[in-house]
Write a protein that holds these residues in place. Structure first.
Motif, mmCIF file in Angstrom:
data_model
loop_
_atom_site.group_PDB
_atom_site.id
_atom_site.type_symbol
_atom_site.label_atom_id
_atom_site.label_comp_id
_atom_site.label_asym_id
_atom_site.label_seq_id
_atom_site.Cartn_x
_atom_site.Cartn_y
_atom_site.Cartn_z
ATOM 1 N N SER A 107 -37.340 -6.778 -13.673
ATOM 2 C CA SER A 107 -38.482 -5.875 -13.695
ATOM 3 C C SER A 107 -37.959 -4.444 -13.684
ATOM 4 C CB SER A 107 -39.404 -6.121 -12.507
ATOM 5 O OG SER A 107 -38.766 -5.801 -11.290
ATOM 6 N N THR B 61 -34.480 -10.502 -11.912
ATOM 7 C CA THR B 61 -35.077 -11.821 -11.675
ATOM 8 C C THR B 61 -34.025 -12.909 -11.841
ATOM 9 O OG1 THR B 61 -37.137 -10.954 -12.608
ATOM 10 C CG2 THR B 61 -36.984 -13.337 -12.325
ATOM 11 N N ASP C 70 -41.901 -2.178 -12.210
ATOM 12 C CA ASP C 70 -42.912 -3.241 -12.072
ATOM 13 C C ASP C 70 -43.321 -3.879 -13.393
ATOM 14 O OD1 ASP C 70 -43.045 -2.998 -9.256
ATOM 15 O OD2 ASP C 70 -44.424 -1.305 -9.441
ATOM 16 N N GLU C 71 -42.602 -3.584 -14.480
ATOM 17 C CA GLU C 71 -42.860 -4.231 -15.772
ATOM 18 C C GLU C 71 -41.840 -5.346 -15.957
ATOM 19 O OE1 GLU C 71 -45.028 -5.118 -18.740
ATOM 20 O OE2 GLU C 71 -45.359 -3.001 -18.253
ATOM 21 N N ASP C 72 -42.316 -6.593 -16.164
ATOM 22 C CA ASP C 72 -41.408 -7.722 -16.346
ATOM 23 C C ASP C 72 -40.847 -7.710 -17.759
ATOM 24 O OD1 ASP C 72 -41.826 -8.654 -13.760
ATOM 25 O OD2 ASP C 72 -43.529 -9.906 -14.351
ATOM 26 N N GLU D 266 -31.414 -5.253 -6.474
ATOM 27 C CA GLU D 266 -32.303 -4.128 -6.727
ATOM 28 C C GLU D 266 -31.485 -2.842 -6.836
ATOM 29 O OE1 GLU D 266 -35.780 -3.879 -4.230
ATOM 30 O OE2 GLU D 266 -35.707 -6.033 -3.799
ATOM 31 N N GLU E 203 -33.438 -11.561 -17.255
ATOM 32 C CA GLU E 203 -34.802 -11.149 -16.977
ATOM 33 C C GLU E 203 -34.808 -10.252 -15.741
ATOM 34 O OE1 GLU E 203 -37.102 -14.673 -16.427
ATOM 35 O OE2 GLU E 203 -36.799 -15.389 -18.472
ATOM 36 N N LYS F 99 -35.289 -4.596 -10.536
ATOM 37 C CA LYS F 99 -34.977 -5.776 -9.735
ATOM 38 C C LYS F 99 -34.672 -6.922 -10.684
ATOM 39 C CE LYS F 99 -36.463 -8.900 -6.081
ATOM 40 N NZ LYS F 99 -37.498 -9.235 -5.059
#
Length: 236
Positions: A198, A223, A201-203, A176, A196, A221
């Motif tokens: 975020s 993934t 908060d959008e993936d 993060e 991948e 963050k």
């Protein structure tokens, strides 16, 4: 906070045989009235040029043009006397200003060269044309934001005639990190090179783009193992 998302599969696409190009914003034969630019960011092209091919001499003016190689070797030549090659781990900038001609070719006869071609509107018109390229050590972006472009000659990376900052980051899975804007009146355009993650908060996935403005910070963050380009630009 306001956002706009451009999924990889919604980009414009041009296949000229020797050149395959994805356009995040309107370019050439691709036009979308809702995707002309993001603030000062006018062009974000994801290009692949086959071995031995390239763009012949062509003119530009009053635009800041940045090339970031992602694989292979790109050869540059221009009308103000510059000639050389750039590779992965380097960045090239050209202030077109009052006018310049340049050519770009794949310097390898067999392997495709892949690179991002990025154009920004300048904050000053009709400047003297200039060219620069720098090596940006890849290890400097491991789980951190590595500055590769700014408006300041004394800062890390290349400089341009615009109040913009570019950063690269290579993130490990689960890491993060937050990006704080240099100027809260600017916006940030995030482009996922690989992996991948975020963002606010959008993936996002590989080659997705996300524009964010009216914020002071963007939280990320990973993934999966990921590489991103973060472009902070005036919203004009």
């Amino acid at each position: 906070m306001k956002t706009v998302i451009h999924r990889a599969g919604t980009r414009g696409y041009a296949d000229h045989g020797w050149l395959k190009s994805f356009h995040s914003f309107s370019f050439g034969g691709y036009y979308d009235q809702d995707r002309v630019h993001f603030g000062a960011l006018r062009v974000l092209n994801d290009d692949s040029v086959s071995g031995g091919n390239g763009f012949g001499a062509h003119p530009h003016d009053n635009m800041e043009i940045i090339s970031i190689p992602l694989g292979g070797v790109l050869q540059h030549q221009d009308s103000i006397g510059n000639k050389g090659v750039i590779r992965t781990g380097e960045i090239q900038v050209m202030s077109a200003g009052t006018g310049i001609q340049h050519s770009e070719y794949n310097a390898d006869a067999d392997e495709a060269v892949k690179f991002l071609q990025i154009w920004l509107f300048p904050n000053e018109r009709n400047v003297k044309p200039r060219y620069d390229q720098q090596t940006i050590p890849i290890e400097g972006r491991y789980n951190r934001f590595q500055q590769i472009l700014s408006p300041n000659k004394e800062d890390d990376g290349v400089w341009i005639h615009q109040d913009a900052w570019f950063h690269l980051a290579d993130l490990t899975e689960g890491f993060e990190i937050s990006y704080t804007l240099k100027n809260p009146e600017n916006g940030v355009y995030v482009f996922v090179l690989e992996g991948e993650l975020s963002a606010s908060d959008e993936d996002l996935g590989r080659r997705d783009g996300l524009g964010i403005w009216e914020v002071q910070q963007v939280d990320f963050k990973a993934t999966t193992k990921s590489s991103i380009l973060v472009m902070e630009v005036p919203m004009l």
